[in-house]
Design an enzyme around this catalytic site. Structure first.
Site, mmCIF file in Angstrom:
data_model
loop_
_atom_site.group_PDB
_atom_site.id
_atom_site.type_symbol
_atom_site.label_atom_id
_atom_site.label_comp_id
_atom_site.label_asym_id
_atom_site.label_seq_id
_atom_site.Cartn_x
_atom_site.Cartn_y
_atom_site.Cartn_z
ATOM 1 N N ASP A 34 0.295 6.230 4.859
ATOM 2 C CA ASP A 34 0.053 6.194 3.411
ATOM 3 C C ASP A 34 -1.081 7.170 3.125
ATOM 4 O O ASP A 34 -2.209 6.973 3.585
ATOM 5 C CB ASP A 34 -0.333 4.773 2.978
ATOM 6 N N HIS A 75 -12.101 -1.279 5.737
ATOM 7 C CA HIS A 75 -10.722 -0.823 5.578
ATOM 8 C C HIS A 75 -10.804 0.537 4.903
ATOM 9 O O HIS A 75 -11.230 0.642 3.752
ATOM 10 C CB HIS A 75 -9.965 -1.846 4.719
ATOM 11 N N GLU A 128 4.502 -5.629 3.733
ATOM 12 C CA GLU A 128 3.152 -5.510 4.321
ATOM 13 C C GLU A 128 2.227 -6.567 3.715
ATOM 14 O O GLU A 128 1.074 -6.269 3.411
ATOM 15 C CB GLU A 128 2.607 -4.098 4.094
ATOM 16 N N GLU A 151 4.294 7.432 2.661
ATOM 17 C CA GLU A 151 4.003 6.823 1.352
ATOM 18 C C GLU A 151 3.052 7.698 0.540
ATOM 19 O O GLU A 151 2.003 8.120 1.034
ATOM 20 C CB GLU A 151 3.370 5.450 1.608
ATOM 21 N N LYS A 165 5.094 -3.638 -5.876
ATOM 22 C CA LYS A 165 3.875 -4.456 -5.882
ATOM 23 C C LYS A 165 3.850 -5.229 -7.191
ATOM 24 O O LYS A 165 3.919 -4.626 -8.274
ATOM 25 C CB LYS A 165 2.627 -3.582 -5.797
ATOM 26 N N ASP A 185 4.568 5.090 -4.277
ATOM 27 C CA ASP A 185 3.775 3.884 -4.544
ATOM 28 C C ASP A 185 3.083 4.026 -5.911
ATOM 29 O O ASP A 185 3.602 3.551 -6.914
ATOM 30 C CB ASP A 185 2.763 3.644 -3.410
ATOM 31 N N LYS A 238 -3.526 4.643 7.272
ATOM 32 C CA LYS A 238 -4.060 5.171 6.023
ATOM 33 C C LYS A 238 -4.709 6.507 6.362
ATOM 34 O O LYS A 238 -5.678 6.553 7.144
ATOM 35 C CB LYS A 238 -5.111 4.219 5.446
ATOM 36 N N LYS A 267 1.185 0.845 9.706
ATOM 37 C CA LYS A 267 0.969 1.865 8.669
ATOM 38 C C LYS A 267 -0.438 2.416 8.846
ATOM 39 O O LYS A 267 -1.389 1.648 9.010
ATOM 40 C CB LYS A 267 1.144 1.183 7.313
HETATM 41 C C1 MUC Z 1 -1.697 0.969 -0.948
HETATM 42 O O1 MUC Z 1 -1.842 1.995 -1.562
HETATM 43 O O2 MUC Z 1 -0.609 0.775 -0.423
HETATM 44 C C2 MUC Z 1 -1.863 -1.518 0.835
HETATM 45 C C3 MUC Z 1 -2.108 -1.702 2.135
HETATM 46 C C4 MUC Z 1 -3.308 -1.124 2.406
HETATM 47 O O3 MUC Z 1 -3.854 -1.030 3.494
HETATM 48 O O4 MUC Z 1 -3.818 -0.565 1.271
HETATM 49 C C5 MUC Z 1 -3.006 -0.925 0.208
HETATM 50 C C6 MUC Z 1 -2.845 -0.006 -0.934
HETATM 51 MG MG MG Z 2 0.164 2.786 -0.973
#
Ligand code: MUC
Ligand code: MG
Length: 401
Positions: A204, A28, A335, A230, A281, A257, A175, A173
């Site tokens: 994000d 990931h 999520e 994000e 969170k 976040d 990254k 989403k």
């Molecule tokens: C984050 O920063 O949101 C949440 C989902 C993901 O893939 O990483 C996290 C951390």
């Molecule tokens: Mg995040």
């Protein structure tokens, strides 16, 4: 021998915590590195009449998402938090939080895991779902996002395609932030083309960009079809968030976040009009009750909410679902896909996903039953695994010449 006096209707008898190590189904990749294992801290809390409850705090890549690590969480619970709660009335949640705050500054993740186990235990001893102790549910299900973070366009598209066909996810989403911004824009654009008209896309950046980079590249991501952005900049950079919200806010929503942890952080962002959505969170807010406080600031300031994750197992995910389902209507879904990213789980039955939405489990406590054999299987005390480190890859590998 010191005899402990037991207080109130739900005296707390015993609190135990352990670190588990559970591999992920694929690497990931986030802006700050890549993970292949999650190491959640699982807490079990017993009330004197025998009922127990479970809580969880998960970090991402040890202490690389924020300051807390599985090892620091475990230590804080055993050394500082459990001793001030033993013998206390578990039914007085706010008093329990105040005692933990008095004994230990910060350590929000550790406190959240203990508070979670406490609420689960008390709800179970009353034979009630936890949402009933948190203000009552306003949603029975929430749209559920999946994160595309394999780092490879074809693999990301395959993952998204499968999840669309299974009717599990239609919010994706991505990254980004690990690669040069132009490469990220190209990657997101290819995915947006591949999923056009069938999915909603969010990104994000996990704090990777400075204000200028964000001002330059976010409009390109929005042109590609991204609707929710994000944490594009560092958590301290409220000024940049404010500018981005003012200039791009009518085309896509800016979501905080890492910047929004405490209710006071939420007030700062609300006053500055520096984001349109908060990613909530449970761990970073310090528990379910504090999550409701941050959500209350959001609601009062006309800011939306999103049900965020730290990639918890089904324990932390179900607890999060219980508090998210008590919140108001101005939401962007959730999520809570952590369990699906792990090779295996520690409950007998995962939360159901139907028609692209996570279904709230309605049984006692958080509505999931922990499989004790699975806890033993992944327990670090048994496997002897060493702490997980974030894989930095080429990032920060050596000084530039
Ligand atoms: C984050 O920063 O949101 C949440 C989902 C993901 O893939 O990483 C996290 C951390
Ligand atoms: Mg995040």
């Amino acid at each position: 021998m010191k005899v402990r006096t037991m207080q109130g209707r739900f005296p707390i008898e015993r609190i135990e915590a352990r670190i588990l190590d559970i591999p992920t189904i694929r690497p990931h990749k986030l802006s700050f590195g890549s993970i292949s294992r999650q190491s959640p801290v699982i807490v079990q809390l017993w009330l004197t009449h025998g009922t127990s409850g479970f809580g969880e705090a998960a970090t991402i890549g040890g202490p690389s998402w924020n300051e807390e690590s599985p090892e620091s969480i475990l230590h804080a619970i055993h050394a500082y938090l459990a001793p001030v709660l033993l013998g206390q009335d578990g039914g007085c949640f706010e008093t329990a939080l105040a005692r933990m705050d008095a004994a230990c500054k910060g350590n929000a993740f550790a406190k959240s895991a203990v508070e979670m186990a406490l609420i689960d235990a008390v709800a179970r001893s009353l034979n009630l779902p936890a949402w009933q102790l948190l203000g009552g549910k306003r949603h029975q299900s929430l749209p559920l996002a999946w994160t595309l973070a394999s780092g490879d366009v074809h693999r990301d598209l395959e993952e998204a395609q499968l999840r669309l066909e299974q009717k599990r996810h239609r919010i994706f989403k991505m990254k980004i932030g690990a690669r040069p911004p132009a490469q990220d824009v190209a990657h997101v654009t290819q995915i947006a083309r591949g999923l056009e008209g069938r999915a909603t896309l969010t990104v994000d950046v996990n704090q990777a960009w400075d204000g200028n980079t964000a001002r330059r590249y976010l409009p390109q991501l929005i042109d590609a079809g991204v609707t929710l952005i994000e944490q594009p900049v560092a958590r301290w950079n409220v000024e940049a968030l404010k500018t981005l919200t003012a200039t791009l806010g009518d085309r896509a929503s800016i979501m905080a976040d890492e910047t929004v942890c405490t209710p006071q952080d939420a007030m700062v962002l609300a006053r500055a009009q520096a984001s349109q959505v908060f990613s909530l969170k449970v761990a970073k807010h310090g528990g379910l009750l504090r999550t409701r406080q941050v959500a209350a600031v959001a609601e009062a300031a006309d800011i939306g909410w999103y049900g965020g994750t730290m990639l918890e197992t089904s324990i932390g995910s179900a607890a999060s679902a219980h508090v998210f389902c008590t919140l108001g209507a101005q939401h962007h879904g959730c999520e809570l896909f952590g369990p699906q990213l792990l090779v295996d789980d520690i409950v007998t039955q995962r939360m159901a996903i139907q028609d692209f939405a996570l279904q709230l489990p309605d049984g006692p406590g958080f509505g999931v039953e922990v499989d004790l054999a699975q806890l033993d299987r992944f327990d670090r005390a048994r496997t002897g695994l060493t702490p997980v480190h974030i894989d930095l890859g080429q990032r920060a590998a050596s000084p530039s010449t």
